[in-house]
Design a protein around this motif. Sequence first.
Motif, PDB file in Angstrom:
ATOM      1  N   ILE A  75     -84.779  25.499-106.796  1.00 46.25           N
ATOM      2  CA  ILE A  75     -85.949  25.230-105.959  1.00 46.25           C
ATOM      3  C   ILE A  75     -86.928  24.320-106.689  1.00 46.25           C
ATOM      4  O   ILE A  75     -87.445  23.337-106.128  1.00 46.25           O
ATOM      5  CB  ILE A  75     -86.629  26.550-105.566  1.00 46.25           C
ATOM      6  N   VAL A  76     -87.174  24.626-107.960  1.00 50.43           N
ATOM      7  CA  VAL A  76     -88.104  23.811-108.749  1.00 50.43           C
ATOM      8  C   VAL A  76     -87.586  22.377-108.876  1.00 50.43           C
ATOM      9  O   VAL A  76     -88.339  21.406-108.716  1.00 50.43           O
ATOM     10  CB  VAL A  76     -88.314  24.446-110.137  1.00 50.43           C
ATOM     11  N   LYS A  77     -86.295  22.229-109.144  1.00 47.99           N
ATOM     12  CA  LYS A  77     -85.717  20.891-109.298  1.00 47.99           C
ATOM     13  C   LYS A  77     -85.736  20.123-107.978  1.00 47.99           C
ATOM     14  O   LYS A  77     -85.859  18.889-107.975  1.00 47.99           O
ATOM     15  CB  LYS A  77     -84.291  20.997-109.826  1.00 47.99           C
TER      16      LYS A  77
ATOM     17  N   VAL B 285     -87.229  21.601-119.564  1.00 49.15           N
ATOM     18  CA  VAL B 285     -88.565  22.079-119.219  1.00 49.15           C
ATOM     19  C   VAL B 285     -88.508  22.933-117.962  1.00 49.15           C
ATOM     20  O   VAL B 285     -89.151  23.987-117.880  1.00 49.15           O
ATOM     21  CB  VAL B 285     -89.540  20.896-119.036  1.00 49.15           C
ATOM     22  N   ALA B 286     -87.717  22.486-116.981  1.00 48.01           N
ATOM     23  CA  ALA B 286     -87.602  23.245-115.736  1.00 48.01           C
ATOM     24  C   ALA B 286     -87.013  24.629-115.989  1.00 48.01           C
ATOM     25  O   ALA B 286     -87.491  25.631-115.451  1.00 48.01           O
ATOM     26  CB  ALA B 286     -86.741  22.478-114.740  1.00 48.01           C
TER      27      ALA B 286
ATOM     28  N   ALA C 103     -94.608  23.077-112.081  1.00 51.14           N
ATOM     29  CA  ALA C 103     -93.644  22.027-112.415  1.00 51.14           C
ATOM     30  C   ALA C 103     -94.245  20.645-112.185  1.00 51.14           C
ATOM     31  O   ALA C 103     -94.111  19.739-113.020  1.00 51.14           O
ATOM     32  CB  ALA C 103     -92.375  22.203-111.570  1.00 51.14           C
ATOM     33  N   ARG C 104     -94.944  20.481-111.072  1.00 55.48           N
ATOM     34  CA  ARG C 104     -95.559  19.188-110.783  1.00 55.48           C
ATOM     35  C   ARG C 104     -96.681  18.867-111.761  1.00 55.48           C
ATOM     36  O   ARG C 104     -96.880  17.706-112.151  1.00 55.48           O
ATOM     37  CB  ARG C 104     -96.075  19.182-109.349  1.00 55.48           C
TER      38      ARG C 104
ATOM     39  N   ALA D 258     -95.277  16.596-119.971  1.00 54.21           N
ATOM     40  CA  ALA D 258     -94.852  17.622-120.928  1.00 54.21           C
ATOM     41  C   ALA D 258     -93.343  17.575-121.138  1.00 54.21           C
ATOM     42  O   ALA D 258     -92.573  17.497-120.185  1.00 54.21           O
ATOM     43  CB  ALA D 258     -95.260  19.001-120.424  1.00 54.21           C
ATOM     44  N   ASN D 259     -92.935  17.606-122.405  1.00 48.05           N
ATOM     45  CA  ASN D 259     -91.516  17.645-122.762  1.00 48.05           C
ATOM     46  C   ASN D 259     -91.079  19.037-123.207  1.00 48.05           C
ATOM     47  O   ASN D 259     -89.915  19.242-123.552  1.00 48.05           O
ATOM     48  CB  ASN D 259     -91.222  16.633-123.871  1.00 48.05           C
ATOM     49  N   ASP D 260     -92.031  19.963-123.212  1.00 49.39           N
ATOM     50  CA  ASP D 260     -91.732  21.340-123.605  1.00 49.39           C
ATOM     51  C   ASP D 260     -92.876  22.219-123.098  1.00 49.39           C
ATOM     52  O   ASP D 260     -93.954  21.728-122.753  1.00 49.39           O
ATOM     53  CB  ASP D 260     -91.591  21.452-125.121  1.00 49.39           C
TER      54      ASP D 260
END
Length: 306
Positions: free
Chosen positions: A216-218, A228-229, A257-258, A265-267
Amino acid sequence: MATAETPAPTQAASPTSAAEIAEGLRAVGYLPSSATALVAFLATKLGKPVLVEGPAGVGKTELAKALARHLHRELVRLQCYEGLEEAKALYEWNYRKQLLRIQAQGGEAGWNEVQEDIFGEEFLLARPLMTAIASERPVVLLIDEIDKTDQEFEAMLLEVLSDFQISIPELGRVESRTHPVVLLTSNNSRELTEALKRRCLYLWLDYPELEHELAIVKLHAPDLPDTVARKLVEVVGMVRELDLKKPPSIAESIDWARALLLLGANDIDADTFTDTLSVIVKHRTDMDIVAERVGVKLRAGTGDAA
């Protein structure tokens, strides 16, 4: 309270299988479980309302919106609240217009003639339930948060849900011209009556499993790095396990997430988590609990485990 959302005009869809419903919902941005797709399909074919229960923020309202988009139907929404009156859900008489008509006729007509005149359809203000029943085109009717009303309101709904008709003393019975797909949502804040439940199919929606929420997030933040996701949904899962006033919803996972994508952010380290905590936690006391329990784990480098 009523809102209506009208999709682009097109041929109304008539699904032939649960798999088709699932594919259609995914196409409009809603990822259903197999149980959700099956119940939605049965609702379109059996003509029975669906009672959708579960915690706040798991996609109950979004399911109705997605069904309306997939089926190319108008969404008619009744937002329930404590003290909601039948008149606000069914219909009201336009008293101002009636009064103007009476004044305009003056003494030229007797009461019986005036009475017949002012209780016609032109003086009727349709509210969500009547709008859905009287619609010439099939609609999706969403009765949102039915658990906020009382048992008397539920009893009023029984005629609508059983026979898809409304009785108006002054006009008679208004029967449905088309058959609406009806979804009632409940946050399970109180037990609903057995009479209401008997008339409905039942669907329980809970917070999704990790892989489902990750999908869902992706779907809604496709550019967010996979690492990260995944960490995001793992951390959200940790937060939901705590004793909070309001656990983060799926919509808040998407918002987070957005936000992380916007910030580049990479982490999700302890500092990033602390800076963006207010995106997923909305109570002051909850923020303290989450910062203490989850933030400490992230700072110690142990937050990668779900």
